[in-house]
Design an enzyme around this catalytic site. Structure first.
Site, PDB file in Angstrom:
ATOM      1  N   ASN A   1       9.811  41.425  24.966  1.00 27.13           N
ATOM      2  CA  ASN A   1      10.772  40.832  24.035  1.00 27.13           C
ATOM      3  C   ASN A   1      10.536  39.344  23.785  1.00 27.13           C
ATOM      4  O   ASN A   1      10.891  38.830  22.726  1.00 27.13           O
ATOM      5  CB  ASN A   1      12.212  41.103  24.486  1.00 27.13           C
ATOM      6  CG  ASN A   1      12.511  40.560  25.859  1.00 27.13           C
ATOM      7  OD1 ASN A   1      11.615  40.368  26.686  1.00 27.13           O
ATOM      8  ND2 ASN A   1      13.779  40.304  26.120  1.00 27.13           N
TER       9      ASN A   1
ATOM     10  N   CYS B   1      17.690  39.831  26.971  1.00 27.31           N
ATOM     11  CA  CYS B   1      18.413  40.210  28.185  1.00 27.31           C
ATOM     12  C   CYS B   1      19.746  39.494  28.315  1.00 27.31           C
ATOM     13  O   CYS B   1      20.608  39.919  29.088  1.00 27.31           O
ATOM     14  CB  CYS B   1      17.547  39.938  29.410  1.00 27.31           C
ATOM     15  SG  CYS B   1      16.952  38.245  29.489  1.00 27.31           S
TER      16      CYS B   1
ATOM     17  N   GLU C   1      14.115  38.729  37.311  1.00 26.53           N
ATOM     18  CA  GLU C   1      15.146  38.642  36.281  1.00 26.53           C
ATOM     19  C   GLU C   1      15.248  40.034  35.678  1.00 26.53           C
ATOM     20  O   GLU C   1      14.371  40.472  34.948  1.00 26.53           O
ATOM     21  CB  GLU C   1      14.789  37.607  35.217  1.00 26.53           C
ATOM     22  CG  GLU C   1      15.934  37.355  34.247  1.00 26.53           C
ATOM     23  CD  GLU C   1      15.547  37.554  32.807  1.00 26.53           C
ATOM     24  OE1 GLU C   1      16.181  38.405  32.151  1.00 26.53           O
ATOM     25  OE2 GLU C   1      14.612  36.888  32.340  1.00 26.53           O
TER      26      GLU C   1
ATOM     27  N   GLU D   1      14.483  30.828  37.427  1.00 26.64           N
ATOM     28  CA  GLU D   1      13.316  30.309  36.708  1.00 26.64           C
ATOM     29  C   GLU D   1      13.774  29.156  35.834  1.00 26.64           C
ATOM     30  O   GLU D   1      14.953  29.036  35.491  1.00 26.64           O
ATOM     31  CB  GLU D   1      12.684  31.415  35.858  1.00 26.64           C
ATOM     32  CG  GLU D   1      12.116  32.540  36.700  1.00 26.64           C
ATOM     33  CD  GLU D   1      11.461  33.628  35.882  1.00 26.64           C
ATOM     34  OE1 GLU D   1      10.393  34.116  36.279  1.00 26.64           O
ATOM     35  OE2 GLU D   1      12.039  34.000  34.831  1.00 26.64           O
TER      36      GLU D   1
END
Length: 517
Positions: free
Chosen positions: A190, A324, A290, A497
């Protein structure tokens, strides 16, 4: 605009290297498909030990443009053998790279940052061609992607240790930071560029070497970045890329279980994250994950409705709903429910789906037919349970396009409330009280991001603290930036991150000096 089809016969593949004229013609044809200013950024091979290589079995993965369903090109179908070679190459390069100064790594990363800016248009076009998002969004992603390279270049020279005063007179305690070692990087489709640099930038800045497994849907953006990293001066073996589709299970297993690999970083679904974390546990290596989300988006009665609608458009429909952190459940207080639903529907009805390269397109396709089927299943399920379709609600048969959709009166038992849709469907749920909506928002096993809109200062603090997520957007639908910690809680992942995420790629070592009296 429809792009010309380029098809590469598998019977010709083994003979390409021995037919220079044919190779040049094929390369020229492929360059015309991509339409880049610098066609040398188009890489159709994996990258191991500083060399562009094919798979040993000669098998290929076909990459399609999701907007046209036409073939862009192929990359190697690699397996366990090539993965081990890539890990060995990273291990071989580690001693020298890990000893370079932070300033040296900073300078190389800044060269890569400059190259990403120089090739901005080409990198964005690659993203649009293989991912489908609009060119405007792709350009935004390249800026976002490059910002991680710049940020971690700067973080490289800030990996400070510390001196801890000792209770004993003849002892000094010193803490230093060292690179963790070889890093396995597994990324989603994505954000085919930004999910690479968010991980790779930190790894390189820390002094780690890497093996990347890009998604089979969008490998070309990753390979172009690797080419630019090579031009920037990243030494052979520091970055390695293994491409695979059908062998992903054995490749992922090796990247997680290899004793040489000291850290695994992954972005993707929660079920896959659990599998990888379990494999990585066999050697107790560091893990950053993640995973999936199911973001609540709450609009209270005292909210600025114009701002809330504008934020919902960006938050829910960016990337055609394939992010997400996009809003998945939109809770609207009953006093403003009708107004919000009406304004949102009006905005969504004006959206235009199409090829991301066309200026008039506001939203591109979903990544593939499976994604379309999932969105349709969520729509059908909600409607069956009593929801109303205000706009959209269907796909274009034979394509990867799904009309941007708004559903009203979505019942609590609808699948969208427990599953991440990952598509352009806004599901509106009415609520009455603050306590009620907090309970609804937190009623999931995941906790990546959450959003809410209110002008009550007290409520702002209460809700922000009560939402069980790793990131909260208050009166905004955009929360991503290289300088902030990105990640979730519960089953949405481990670690962070961005921000000070370079720490995830370093070991903390204590050195105690005695006998100094």
């Amino acid at each position: 605009m429809r792009l010309p089809t380029f098809r590469l016969s598998s019977t010709l593949l083994p003979r390409i290297s021995s037919q220079p004229l044919l190779s040049r013609r094929m390369a020229s044809a492929q360059a015309s498909v991509f339409g880049l200013k610098d066609s040398s950024l188009i890489k159709t091979q994996a990258f191991i030990g500083g060399k562009w290589v094919d798979s040993k079995n000669g098998e290929k993965i076909t990459v399609q443009n999701p907007a046209t369903l036409e073939e862009l090109g192929t990359v190697p179908e690699m397996g366990l053998s090539e993965t081990k070679e890539a890990i060995d190459a990273a291990a071989k390069a580690l001693p020298e790279w890990s000893k370079t100064t932070a300033k040296h790594r900073h300078d190389i990363l800044m060269k890569l940052f400059a190259l990403m800016q120089e090739h901005h248009d080409d990198l964005a076009r690659l993203i649009t061609l293989e991912n489908g998002k609009t060119l405007t969004e792709a350009k935004g992603e390249n800026v976002y992607s490059a910002s991680f390279v710049e940020w971690f270049a700067e973080e490289a020279v800030r990996t400070y240790g510390e001196h801890i005063p000792s209770p004993t007179a003849n002892v000094r305690n010193v803490v230093i930071k060292q690179p963790v070692g070889v890093v396995a990087i597994l990324t989603p489709w994505n954000f085919p560029s930004a999910m690479i640099t968010r991980k790779l930038g930190a790894a390189l800045a820390a002094g780690c070497t890497s093996v990347i497994k890009p998604p089979p849907e969008t490998p070309f953006s990753c390979l172009a970045l690797v080419e630019l990293a090579r031009r920037a001066g990243v030494p052979d073996g520091v970055i390695n890329v293994v491409t695979t589709l059908k062998n992903v299970a054995e490749v992922g297993k090796e990247m997680c279980e290899s004793k040489i690999v000291k850290k695994v970083t992954f972005t993707g679904s929660t079920p896959v994250a659990k599998l990888l974390a379990g494999m990585a546990a066999s050697t107790l290596k560091k893990v950053s994950i993640e995973a999936g989300g199911n973001a609540p988006f709450i609009v209270f009665g005292d909210a600025d409705i114009d701002e809330a609608v504008a934020a919902a458009i960006v938050c829910k429909f960016r990337g055609t709903g394939q992010t997400c952190v996009c809003a998945n459940r939109i809770y609207v207080q009953s006093s403003v429910y009708a107004e919000f639903a009406s304004r949102l529907t009006e905005k969504v009805a004006a959206m235009k789906i199409g090829n991301g390269l066309e200026e008039s397109t506001t939203h591109g396709p979903l990544i593939h037919q499976r994604a379309v089927e999932k969105v349709q299943a969520h729509v059908d399920d909600a409607v069956k349970l009593g929801a109303q379709v205000l706009v959209g609600g269907s796909s274009i048969p034979g394509t990867a396009f799904f009309h941007p959709t708004v559903l009203s009166d979505v019942p609590p038992g609808a699948r969208v409330n427990t599953e991440e849709t990952f598509g352009p469907m806004a599901a509106l749920v009415k609520f009455e009280t603050e306590d009620e909506v907090i309970k609804l928002a937190n009623s999931t096993d995941v906790g990546l991001a959450g959003y809410f809109f209110s002008r009550d200062v007290g409520r702002v603090w209460r809700v922000a603290e009560k939402l069980e997520v790793g990131m909260v957007g208050c009166n905004t639908g955009m929360i991503s930036s290289a300088v902030i910690p990105f990640g979730g809680i519960k089953e949405s992942g481990l670690g962070r991150e961005g921000g000070h995420g370079i720490e995830e790629y370093m070991n903390t070592k204590l050195i105690v000096f005695g006998g100094l009296a």
